[in-house]
Design a protein around this motif. Sequence first.
Motif, short mmCIF file in Angstrom:
data_model
loop_
_atom_site.label_atom_id
_atom_site.label_comp_id
_atom_site.label_asym_id
_atom_site.label_seq_id
_atom_site.Cartn_x
_atom_site.Cartn_y
_atom_site.Cartn_z
N HIS A 92 12.12 14.89 -31.58
CA HIS A 92 13.03 16.02 -31.69
C HIS A 92 13.46 16.34 -33.13
CE1 HIS A 92 14.85 12.12 -31.10
NE2 HIS A 92 15.84 12.51 -31.86
N ARG A 93 13.69 15.27 -33.90
CA ARG A 93 14.38 15.46 -35.19
C ARG A 93 13.54 16.25 -36.19
NH1 ARG A 93 18.90 14.65 -35.63
NH2 ARG A 93 18.96 12.74 -34.39
N SER A 103 11.00 14.54 -23.76
CA SER A 103 12.05 13.80 -24.46
C SER A 103 11.65 12.35 -24.68
CB SER A 103 13.32 13.78 -23.61
OG SER A 103 14.11 14.90 -23.92
N HIS A 104 10.82 11.84 -23.80
CA HIS A 104 10.48 10.43 -23.83
C HIS A 104 9.83 10.06 -25.15
CE1 HIS A 104 11.49 11.30 -19.83
NE2 HIS A 104 11.30 10.06 -19.41
N LEU A 105 10.62 9.39 -25.95
CA LEU A 105 10.19 9.14 -27.32
C LEU A 105 8.90 8.33 -27.36
CD1 LEU A 105 13.74 8.49 -28.72
CD2 LEU A 105 12.27 10.43 -29.24
N GLY A 110 10.90 8.27 -34.97
CA GLY A 110 12.26 7.90 -35.37
C GLY A 110 12.28 6.39 -35.56
N ASP A 111 13.20 5.88 -36.37
CA ASP A 111 13.19 4.44 -36.64
C ASP A 111 13.46 3.63 -35.38
OD1 ASP A 111 15.74 5.71 -36.93
OD2 ASP A 111 16.57 3.88 -37.78
N ALA A 112 14.44 4.07 -34.58
CA ALA A 112 14.77 3.28 -33.39
C ALA A 112 13.64 3.31 -32.38
CB ALA A 112 16.05 3.82 -32.76
N ALA A 113 13.06 4.47 -32.19
CA ALA A 113 12.00 4.60 -31.19
C ALA A 113 10.73 3.86 -31.63
CB ALA A 113 11.68 6.07 -30.95
N GLN A 146 9.87 1.27 -28.66
CA GLN A 146 9.00 1.72 -27.58
C GLN A 146 7.65 1.00 -27.61
OE1 GLN A 146 9.64 4.14 -24.96
NE2 GLN A 146 11.67 3.50 -25.62
N ASN A 163 16.35 7.12 -40.41
CA ASN A 163 17.72 7.46 -40.79
C ASN A 163 18.69 6.31 -40.50
OD1 ASN A 163 17.82 7.64 -38.04
ND2 ASN A 163 17.86 9.87 -37.99
N ILE A 179 19.54 4.75 -37.94
CA ILE A 179 20.40 4.81 -36.75
C ILE A 179 19.59 5.38 -35.60
CG2 ILE A 179 21.28 7.16 -37.23
CD1 ILE A 179 24.06 6.04 -36.30
N GLY A 180 19.91 4.97 -34.38
CA GLY A 180 19.31 5.56 -33.19
C GLY A 180 20.45 6.01 -32.30
N PHE A 181 20.70 7.30 -32.27
CA PHE A 181 21.80 7.90 -31.52
C PHE A 181 23.13 7.34 -32.03
CE2 PHE A 181 22.23 10.00 -27.09
CZ PHE A 181 23.38 10.67 -27.49
N HIS A 193 24.08 12.62 -33.78
CA HIS A 193 22.74 12.59 -33.20
C HIS A 193 22.23 14.02 -32.96
CE1 HIS A 193 19.33 11.58 -30.81
NE2 HIS A 193 19.84 12.16 -29.73
C1 LIG Z 1 12.09 6.76 -24.02
C2 LIG Z 1 13.42 7.33 -24.39
N1 LIG Z 1 14.54 6.58 -24.22
C3 LIG Z 1 15.74 7.08 -24.56
C4 LIG Z 1 15.86 8.34 -25.05
C5 LIG Z 1 17.24 8.90 -25.41
N2 LIG Z 1 17.33 9.13 -26.87
C6 LIG Z 1 17.12 10.31 -27.42
S1 LIG Z 1 17.17 10.27 -29.08
C7 LIG Z 1 17.54 8.64 -29.08
C8 LIG Z 1 17.72 7.93 -30.39
C9 LIG Z 1 16.49 7.99 -31.19
O1 LIG Z 1 16.66 7.32 -32.38
P1 LIG Z 1 15.53 7.37 -33.47
O2 LIG Z 1 14.22 7.05 -32.87
O3 LIG Z 1 15.96 6.54 -34.60
O4 LIG Z 1 15.47 8.92 -33.87
P2 LIG Z 1 16.64 9.78 -34.55
O5 LIG Z 1 17.34 10.55 -33.48
O6 LIG Z 1 17.52 8.86 -35.27
O7 LIG Z 1 15.92 10.71 -35.47
C10 LIG Z 1 17.61 8.15 -27.80
C11 LIG Z 1 17.94 6.77 -27.45
C12 LIG Z 1 14.67 9.09 -25.18
N3 LIG Z 1 14.70 10.34 -25.62
N4 LIG Z 1 13.49 8.56 -24.87
#
Ligand SMILES: Cc1ncc(C[n+]2csc(CCOP(=O)(O)OP(=O)(O)O)c2C)c(N)n1
Length: 1016
Positions: A304-305, A368-370, A403-406, A410, A437, A439-441, A506
């Motif tokens: 998304h970002r 949405s599923h990262l 994204g860093d968290a994803a 994942q 960034n 951070i994750g959410f 977020h």
């Molecule tokens: C598989 C999955 N689990 C949970 C979510 C809910 N979610 C949306 S954004 C996000 C945080 C993502 O963090 P990061 O990957 O660091 O990307 P950022 O938003 O920081 O750019 C979460 C947990 C999702 N979209 N997909």
Amino acid sequence: MSQFRVIAGVLRGGCVGRSQLQRGYGGGLCRHRADSTRGCSSKAKPLLPAVASNSNYIDEMYLAWLEDHKNVHESWDGYFRNVQVSSPSVEAGKRRPSALLQGRVLSHTPDLTQKVVEDHLAVHSLIRAYQIRGHHVAQLDPLGILEADLDSFVPSDLITTIDKLGFYGLDESDLDRSFQLPPTTFIGGQDITLPLREIIRRLETSYCGHIGVEFMFINNVDQCQWIRQKFETPGILHFTNDEKRTLLARLIRSTRFEDFLARKWSSEKRFGLEGCEVLIPALKTIIDTSSAAGIDSVIMGMPHRGRLNVLANVIRKDLDQIFCQFDPKLEAADEGSGDVKYHLGMYHERINRKTDKNITLSLMANPSHLEAVDPVVQGKTKAEQFYRGDAQGKKVMSILMHGDAAFAGQGVVYETFHLSELPSYTTHGTIHVVVNNQIGFTTDPRVARSSPYPTDVARVVNAPIFHVNADDPEAVMYVCRVAAEWKTTFNKDVVIDLVCYRRFGHNEMDEPMFTQPLMYKQIRRQEHVLKKYSDKLIAERAVTLQEFEEEVAKYDKICEEAYTSSKDEKISHIRHWLDSPWPDFFTAEGEPKSMSCPPTGLDEEVLQHIGQTASSVPLEDFKIHPGVSRILRGRAELVKNRQMDWALGEYVAFGSLLKEGIHVRLSGQDVERGTFSHRHHVLHDQEVDKRICVPMNHLWANQAPYTVCNSSLSEYGVLGFELGFAMANPNALILWEAQFGDFHNTAQCIIDQFISSGQAKWVRNNGIVLLLPHGMEGMGPEHSSARPERFLQMSKDDPDHFPDFIGDFEVQQLYDSNWIVVNCSTPANYSHVLRRQIQLPFRKPLVIFTPKSLLRHPDARSSFDDFNKGTKFKRLIPDEGLASQSPGQVKRLIFCTGKVYYELAKERKQLNLEKDVAIIRLEQISPFPFDLVREEAEKYTNAELVWCQEEHKNMGYYDYVRPRFLTVVANRKSIWYVGRDPAAAPATGNKSTHLNELKRFMDTAFNLSAFQGRDI
Ligand SMILES: Cc1ncc(C[n+]2csc(CCOP(=O)(O)OP(=O)(O)O)c2C)c(N)n1
Ligand SMILES: [Mg+2]
């Protein structure tokens, strides 16, 4: 000639200067004396051991140098001059150089030589320490408050304070001593020796500045050397004014785009890029560099970002098309439910302004599923490479953003990495860009991952990782350029870790101070990167303030104009957001060219030819296993009798499509042989290692290629990959087979988010085929059920609506469906449904529950007659026995699907109930063949209706078929259930329970009074 001169001459000829060293790295490391005309062979020892073995050696050289500086190589010349300078108190000419090396006058002793060697070794270790661990102290975090890596670890072998020199047995007094550089560093530029102070300074510049390079785990010396050269060579971070201006202009677009959206739609979710605006110039640099290297198609996947920004400023989607998506009154023109704006994809062909070459950019639509889109992008990239004959990935490439968290969290990221080097799955190097960034959410990295960096997963495939401070745009550009060059040089994955921050919450509605108060206090103080960079360029006089302001005003005006015209858009066409158009397959409006499906039968000669090839080994002198021989003989026997078993039926489908120019690709775990050892599409020579034969590729003179490939042990990654592969070309049959049907659920996200709903969300057809072995055969809970209930629950046909049978109902119904779910009971029907998949004028995913024991069941065979011209897929197989001859007398009409038919038919025969009970097979379960079921129900007017399944009552097909049967009979009759009782596990692990259950429900199926007296 004196002895000294010989040695000096050897050194002059053999001591390799920097430029020679650079050229030499590809052919192996060499700082060897290589001048054979002077008596040196390629086996000559490296310089340092020579020094180590004999201190006289240095002395002799020194004397030669004293005689005439030209007697020795210029590197030694520089070296001796240096040593002299650093010991001014003594008359240099009278001292031995081995003593000079110590910076003191000492008598010549073996100890001294030893010390020289030790100090050199120490310096070499120090250099290596920076190469390995320099990134730990690199200044990666623009906020300067957190560690971009999780551990605050400062390696003890980096010279972060002077006293750390002690780690190497050195001290401050050694800082001005010169040391010879090893061939594994490029910090010297043209110099082969440097003072220690300068060595450390240069290492810090290369490894501890705004770029942190992680690469020393790579087990290929050429690749390491390549990276060292890219990051160590002095002056590499130099940009021309033109380059700086381009970078600034791109940063302006990126920043002002987000500003514009924020101004116009302050309360709309858009997942802005603020804090990582540099992503846009970063991607553009990667694309420019790749285009210059010959790439003309880039397929991208991203979360998304910053997605809208990428669409606007990288793919160059029209801004008004983006802005109009914010209009709540915008009406949808296409069928389907559509998707939110930050999920849509895009495909665009344009000229790359930097290279003047054509380039196609596509961003894949994603849920949405990262990270779910990662393997899909890879599959599509592979397919484009395959169909274009781009065997090395020189034309088509992929970029994945994360994204860093994803990226850390994942598992599909790992699965995708593991496909990256497999022959049938490699895309020859992907560039990964992590928007880190920190951070994750609302979650901090320290509780979101166990590895120091979010990127550590990439280490498993030896991908280099370039961490870079995103507030230093030039460092980012440099890293991107190197990453793109890495990909084109080595065809391997590479990761860019853009260490940045997230300026707001977020999404635009979120309050980040709830959870990260200190971080966000710092972020509020943080100067915008555009401001910092423009100030820098203005100070450097690379641009004037006026030029900068004009550039900003120019882009703001573009946005304003697009905003005005976006208001004219009243209708949204999802079709305009298509990431994989098939222009020749559909009409110009994107509609199917017809609404009918030609029959799928084949000429007898075609059947014979395929049958014979499937029974033979097309290569000479190819020794196959006796067991395979037996199987092939069995096939030959069947063909002689005009019979087909399951494997032959599949052969016919694939082989005939190949003849028609349709590429067939079958992928999954152990598919080459087949989990159940029935397929044997790849024959292995028993005497020659790795010699294989794929008879399917020897069928016809100008056939399409057949790809059959055992995959890694992954479902999520591999199914996603095949789905992506199937997106590239409608004229291909792409199949993924699960080892056992139950394992599909580890790929559930691909099934739910892409396969069942992809077309509705993104107007994108996809004809992927899922082969899911299914059947209750006493194998226990985990090898029995492919969970038909799950697929059926997601089928969109209305259970309560009895459709109008207009036009070609079969085709129209398929067109209206989101996917097709079948359970074929005969090889011929299996073969036809595969061929129908390609004959249809549109593409829908096809889910096939495939048999296990039926693969070899003597009754589960088809005659050639069932494949001949005029035959086609039967959505329902009526009863063709005694019951059908006098339907009025039939008391019970059993509908079923799949393997249980054979058990029912056997039981009916044994009980002599063939006149009383008709058995009808539903071969296409969804969309439900209302028309054919009604015909059968009307034919057997006096019969009670039974649905029989071997699955438990809360599983299988019952919940799906029941309301549809009731709709067919307008609720005037019951449809009685026969099958296993409800259960939690799909099957028992106990063989005798399994058999008892079977017996019990068979008894009910043929107990003609079982339902008497029961209410409807
Ligand atoms: C598989 C999955 N689990 C949970 C979510 C809910 N979610 C949306 S954004 C996000 C945080 C993502 O963090 P990061 O990957 O660091 O990307 P950022 O938003 O920081 O750019 C979460 C947990 C999702 N979209 N997909
Ligand atoms: Mg993040």
